[in-house]
Design an enzyme around this catalytic site. Structure first.
Site, PDB file in Angstrom:
ATOM      1  N   CYS A  63       4.735  -2.098  -1.001  1.00  0.00           N
ATOM      2  CA  CYS A  63       4.015  -1.085  -1.797  1.00  0.00           C
ATOM      3  C   CYS A  63       3.063  -2.021  -2.407  1.00  0.00           C
ATOM      4  O   CYS A  63       3.044  -3.094  -2.519  1.00  0.00           O
ATOM      5  CB  CYS A  63       4.757  -0.282  -2.634  1.00  0.00           C
ATOM      6  SG  CYS A  63       6.143   0.864  -2.052  1.00  0.00           S
ATOM      7  N   GLY A 107       0.310   0.630   1.697  1.00  0.00           N
ATOM      8  CA  GLY A 107       1.299   1.609   1.808  1.00  0.00           C
ATOM      9  C   GLY A 107       0.531   3.004   1.673  1.00  0.00           C
ATOM     10  O   GLY A 107      -0.377   3.128   0.993  1.00  0.00           O
ATOM     11  N   ASN A 144       6.996  -2.949  -6.439  1.00  0.00           N
ATOM     12  CA  ASN A 144       7.158  -3.258  -5.048  1.00  0.00           C
ATOM     13  C   ASN A 144       8.104  -4.168  -4.834  1.00  0.00           C
ATOM     14  O   ASN A 144       8.487  -5.097  -5.491  1.00  0.00           O
ATOM     15  CB  ASN A 144       5.641  -4.346  -4.919  1.00  0.00           C
ATOM     16  CG  ASN A 144       5.717  -4.831  -3.504  1.00  0.00           C
ATOM     17  OD1 ASN A 144       6.022  -4.304  -2.425  1.00  0.00           O
ATOM     18  ND2 ASN A 144       4.946  -6.084  -3.475  1.00  0.00           N
ATOM     19  N   GLY A 145       8.709  -3.783  -3.654  1.00  0.00           N
ATOM     20  CA  GLY A 145      10.169  -4.364  -3.278  1.00  0.00           C
ATOM     21  C   GLY A 145      11.077  -3.641  -2.886  1.00  0.00           C
ATOM     22  O   GLY A 145      11.063  -2.498  -2.473  1.00  0.00           O
ATOM     23  N   TYR A 170       1.173 -11.295   7.206  1.00  0.00           N
ATOM     24  CA  TYR A 170       0.659  -9.980   7.824  1.00  0.00           C
ATOM     25  C   TYR A 170       0.250  -9.200   6.702  1.00  0.00           C
ATOM     26  O   TYR A 170      -0.875  -8.698   6.746  1.00  0.00           O
ATOM     27  CB  TYR A 170       2.024  -9.282   8.556  1.00  0.00           C
ATOM     28  CG  TYR A 170       1.519  -8.116   8.983  1.00  0.00           C
ATOM     29  CD1 TYR A 170       0.584  -7.705   9.895  1.00  0.00           C
ATOM     30  CD2 TYR A 170       2.322  -6.736   8.176  1.00  0.00           C
ATOM     31  CE1 TYR A 170       0.370  -6.223  10.109  1.00  0.00           C
ATOM     32  CE2 TYR A 170       1.935  -5.599   8.565  1.00  0.00           C
ATOM     33  CZ  TYR A 170       1.163  -5.181   9.375  1.00  0.00           C
ATOM     34  OH  TYR A 170       0.530  -4.116   9.546  1.00  0.00           O
TER      35      TYR A 170
HETATM   36  P1  AMP Z   1       5.545  -4.321  17.345  1.00  0.00           P
HETATM   37  O1  AMP Z   1       6.060  -5.959  18.015  1.00  0.00           O
HETATM   38  O2  AMP Z   1       5.329  -3.550  18.124  1.00  0.00           O
HETATM   39  O3  AMP Z   1       6.953  -3.980  16.547  1.00  0.00           O
HETATM   40  O4  AMP Z   1       4.703  -4.510  16.431  1.00  0.00           O
HETATM   41  C1  AMP Z   1       4.097  -5.641  15.704  1.00  0.00           C
HETATM   42  C2  AMP Z   1       2.753  -5.562  15.259  1.00  0.00           C
HETATM   43  O5  AMP Z   1       2.869  -4.907  13.866  1.00  0.00           O
HETATM   44  C3  AMP Z   1       2.376  -6.951  14.389  1.00  0.00           C
HETATM   45  O6  AMP Z   1       1.349  -7.277  15.510  1.00  0.00           O
HETATM   46  C4  AMP Z   1       1.952  -6.882  13.083  1.00  0.00           C
HETATM   47  O7  AMP Z   1       0.700  -6.865  13.107  1.00  0.00           O
HETATM   48  C5  AMP Z   1       2.556  -5.347  12.583  1.00  0.00           C
HETATM   49  N1  AMP Z   1       3.610  -5.597  11.700  1.00  0.00           N
HETATM   50  C6  AMP Z   1       4.431  -6.682  11.825  1.00  0.00           C
HETATM   51  N2  AMP Z   1       5.509  -6.464  10.781  1.00  0.00           N
HETATM   52  C7  AMP Z   1       5.184  -5.137  10.185  1.00  0.00           C
HETATM   53  C8  AMP Z   1       5.822  -4.233   9.310  1.00  0.00           C
HETATM   54  N3  AMP Z   1       6.999  -4.782   8.648  1.00  0.00           N
HETATM   55  N4  AMP Z   1       5.303  -3.134   8.815  1.00  0.00           N
HETATM   56  C9  AMP Z   1       3.745  -2.791   9.569  1.00  0.00           C
HETATM   57  N5  AMP Z   1       3.247  -3.506  10.567  1.00  0.00           N
HETATM   58  C10 AMP Z   1       3.904  -4.691  10.697  1.00  0.00           C
END
Ligand code: AMP
Length: 493
Positions: free
Chosen positions: A2, A30, A102-103, A259
Site C-alpha cells: 500500500c 494500491g 504498508n505491509g 517492480y
Molecule cells: P504474471 O507472471 O502473469 O503473474 O504477471 C507478472 C507481471 O505482473 C510482471 O511482469 C510484473 O510486472 C507484474 N507483477 C509482479 N508481481 C506483482 C504483484 N505482486 N502485484 C502486481 N503486479 C505484479
C-alpha cells in the site's frame, strides 16, 4: 503493498490538499481504496473504495481541515474488499489516534485471537492495521496519567509494544490528537518509509511517506530514510525525536526495487531508476557470458522494465525498440484479483507494433515472471506479430515462495517456476530462450545504491524469511485468506 503519507504542517495550515497530491503520486501502490483523516479539534474522515480521483470530491476536501493528517491507498494482502477495510483507521482512545500502514502482519490471526476473540472487544474489519492500532493504543493508554501530557517516551513505549507483539513487515504512520505524529518501521525494515521537510511562508512542514516521490511532488526535501526498527516522533511544537527501537539486521524488500516502486523514487537512499538500469547491465553481462542467442532488437514489457531493457540493449549493443503499446486507462493487470479477468486483460492492455516484430529475433525484457500468464500471452502476441524467435529476460530470479510481508504472491502453486526446471518454464511460456537474472547480481545491483545494506529480503526467491517466524501454518493462513478474498475483488497494507 500500500502507500501512505503523514503530514505535520504549520499551525493554521490545511494538509489535506498535499496528502491528496501525495496519494495520486503513489496510486500505483494500491488502487482498491483510498482515505484521508485530518485533525483539528476532532478527526475529519473521508475513505472509500476506488481510485484517489474517484474517492475525493471537492466537498470532501473542503471538510478535511487541519494541520495534521494521514492518507492511504490500499492494495489488499489480508482481508477483503469492504469499505470497513479502507485506511486510515482511527480510535478515540487514549487521546484519539489515526493510523495507516504498508505491509502485512504475519501473526494477524494470533493477535486477533489474543486481543479480540472472547475478550469483550470486537474486531471491526478484516484489516491488519486494526490490530497494530489496538496494540499501539493499548500500550499508550498504559502510560496516560491524568494531568500529564503524552510525550516522546510514551510514544516510543507504544512503538516498542508493537515491535514486541506484531510480526511481519510494516511501515506505519499515526497522528495523535493534540500530541503530534509518529512514524515507524518494523524491526527488519522490510517496507520502505522516508521523511522530509520544507519551509514556506506559513511555516515548517514535516512529512513521511512510503515513497520519496510523494515528498518530491509536494516540494519537500528528503532528509531521512527511516531505518530498520526506527521511529520518528514529532511533537506539537514540531520537535523531532528519532530513535532506534530494535536491533535486528536491516532487510529491505528487493521486490520494491524490481517492480513496485516508481523509478523516480529513492528507497533507503537507493535510486529505483538507477537500480533498474543496473539490473539491465547485469542482464546483458549474464546474457553474453551464458552464450545466449543474439537478438535483433530489445523490447521492454511496459512499464516497469523499461529502464532495465534500455540498459540491457546498450550492454548488448542491440537496438532498443518500443514494440508494445500500453493502454494507460486499464489498471495493473496483476491487481485484478480474479484469474480469468487477469488473463484476458493482458490483451486489452498491450498491443504490439507489428513492424518491430516482423521477421526479427526479439528479446523481451520483463521485471518479473510470477504466474507466467502475462509473459505467455505477450509471447503469443509477439509471434502473431511475426517474430521469428522470441527470447525473454527477467530482471529478477525465479519466484518460488509466497510472500507473507505484503506482496500479493500468496499461493505457492501459482508460481510458474514452482517445481519446474528452467527449460520447462521456457516451454510453458512458449519462449525460444529464457534467462532469469542471477540472484547475487540482482542483490549487488541494489547494494551498489547503498553499501550499508548488507542484504535484502529475498524470501520470495529463496523461501528464507528474515523475521524467522514464518511457519507453514502462518503461510497457510495467509494463503487461505488471499484465495478466499481474491474472487470478491479485493485489506492489508
Ligand atoms: P504474471 O507472471 O502473469 O503473474 O504477471 C507478472 C507481471 O505482473 C510482471 O511482469 C510484473 O510486472 C507484474 N507483477 C509482479 N508481481 C506483482 C504483484 N505482486 N502485484 C502486481 N503486479 C505484479
Amino acid at each position: 503493498m500500500c502507500g501512505f503519507i503523514g503530514i505535520h504542517g504549520p499551525d493554521g495550515a490545511d494538509v489535506a490538499p498535499e496528502i491528496y497530491e501525495g496519494l495520486l503520486a503513489v496510486q500505483h501502490r494500491g488502487q482498491d481504496a483510498a482515505g484521508i483523516v485530518t485533525f483539528t479539534d476532532s478527526f475529519h474522515v473521508k475513505k472509500g473504495l476506488g481510485l484517489v480521483l474517484e474517492v475525493f470530491k471537492q466537498g470532501n476536501m473542503d471538510r478535511l481541515k487541519g494541520n495534521l493528517g494521514v492518507g492511504h491507498v490500499r492494495y489488499p494482502t489480508i482481508g477483503g474488499n469492504h469499505n470497513d477495510d479502507a485506511q486510515p483507521f482511527h480510535l478515540t482512545f487514549p487521546m484519539g489516534i489515526a493510523m495507516a500502514h504498508n505491509g502485512n502482519v504475519s501473526n494477524y490471526t494470533e493477535l486477533v485471537e489474543r486481543h479480540f476473540s472472547n475478550k469483550g472487544v470486537r474486531v471491526n474489519s478484516s484489516c491488519d492495521i486494526e490490530v497494530i492500532l489496538f496494540v499501539f493504543a493499548t500500550a499508550l493508554s498504559e502510560r496516560a496519567r491524568p494531568g500529564k501530557a503524552i510525550d516522546a517516551e510514551d510514544v516510543f513505549f507504544a512503538v516498542r509494544a508493537v515491535h514486541e507483539q506484531v510480526k511481519g513487515a510494516y511501515s506505519v504512520v499515526a497522528t495523535l490528537a493534540d500530541v503530534g505524529m509518529v512514524c515507524f518501521r518494523d524491526p527488519y525494515g522490510i517496507k520502505p518509509i522516508c521523511f522530509g521537510e520544507k519551509e514556506t511562508a506559513a511555516g515548517r512542514w514535516l512529512a513521511c511517506a512510503s515513497e520519496s516521490v510523494v515528498l518530491d511532488v509536494n516540494g519537500y526535501t528528503r532528509t531521512l530514510d527511516i531505518g530498520a526498527g526506527e521511529a520518528v516522533f514529532i511533537d506539537n511544537e514540531q520537535h523531532i525525536y528519532h530513535r532506534k527501537m530494535a536491533d535486528k539486521p536491516h532487510r529491505p524488500c528487493i521486490f520494491e526495487l524490481v517492480y513496485f516502486a516508481r523509478p523516480d523514487s529513492f528507497l533507503d537512499d537507493i535510486s529505483v531508476y538507477k537500480t533498474r538500469a543496473r539490473f539491465g547491465q547485469a542482464l546483458a553481462e549474464q546474457w553474453r557470458e551464458t552464450g545466449a542467442p543474439e537478438p535483433d532488437v530489445v523490447i521492454p514489457i511496459p512499464d516497469s522494465s523499461r529502464d532495465a531493457a534500455l540498459a540491457m540493449s546498450l550492454g548488448l549493443r542491440k537496438p532498443y525498440r518500443e514494440g508494445l503499446v500500453k493502454n494507460r486507462y486499464i489498471g495493473r493487470t496483476f491487481i485484478m484479483p480474479n484469474q480469468a479477468r487477469r488473463r484476458s486483460s493482458v490483451r486489452r492492455k498491450l498491443n504490439p507494433i507489428k513492424i518491430e516484430f516482423e521477421g526479427k529475433d526479439v528479446l523481451l525484457v520483463d521485471d518479473s515472471i510470477v504466474r507466467g500468464n502475462t509473459s505467455r500471452r505477450i509471447v503469443e502476441m509477439a509471434r502473431e506479430a511475426g517474430a521469428r524467435s522470441v527470447y525473454l529476460a527477467s530482471c529478477s530470479p525465479m519466484l518460488l515462495a509466497p510472500c507473507p510481508y505484503g506482496i500479493d504472491m500468496a499461493t505457492k502453486t501459482e508460481f510458474v517456476a514452482s517445481g519446474r526446471e528452467l527449460a520447462e518454464v521456457a516451454e510453458s511460456l512458449g519462449v525460444d530462450h529464457l534467462m532469469y537474472l542471477d540472484r547475487e547480481r540482482m542483490n549487488a545491483a541494489g547494494r551498489e545504491g547503498n553499501a550499508r545494506i548488507e542484504e535484502f529480503c529475498n524470501a520470495c526467491f529463496t523461501g528464507e524469511y528474515p523475521t524467522g517466524d514464518i511457519t507453514v501454518e502462518r503461510l497457510r493462513a495467509i494463503e487461505g485468506d488471499r484465495t478466499k478474498h481474491r474472487d470478491e475483488v479485493p485489506c492489508g497494507g
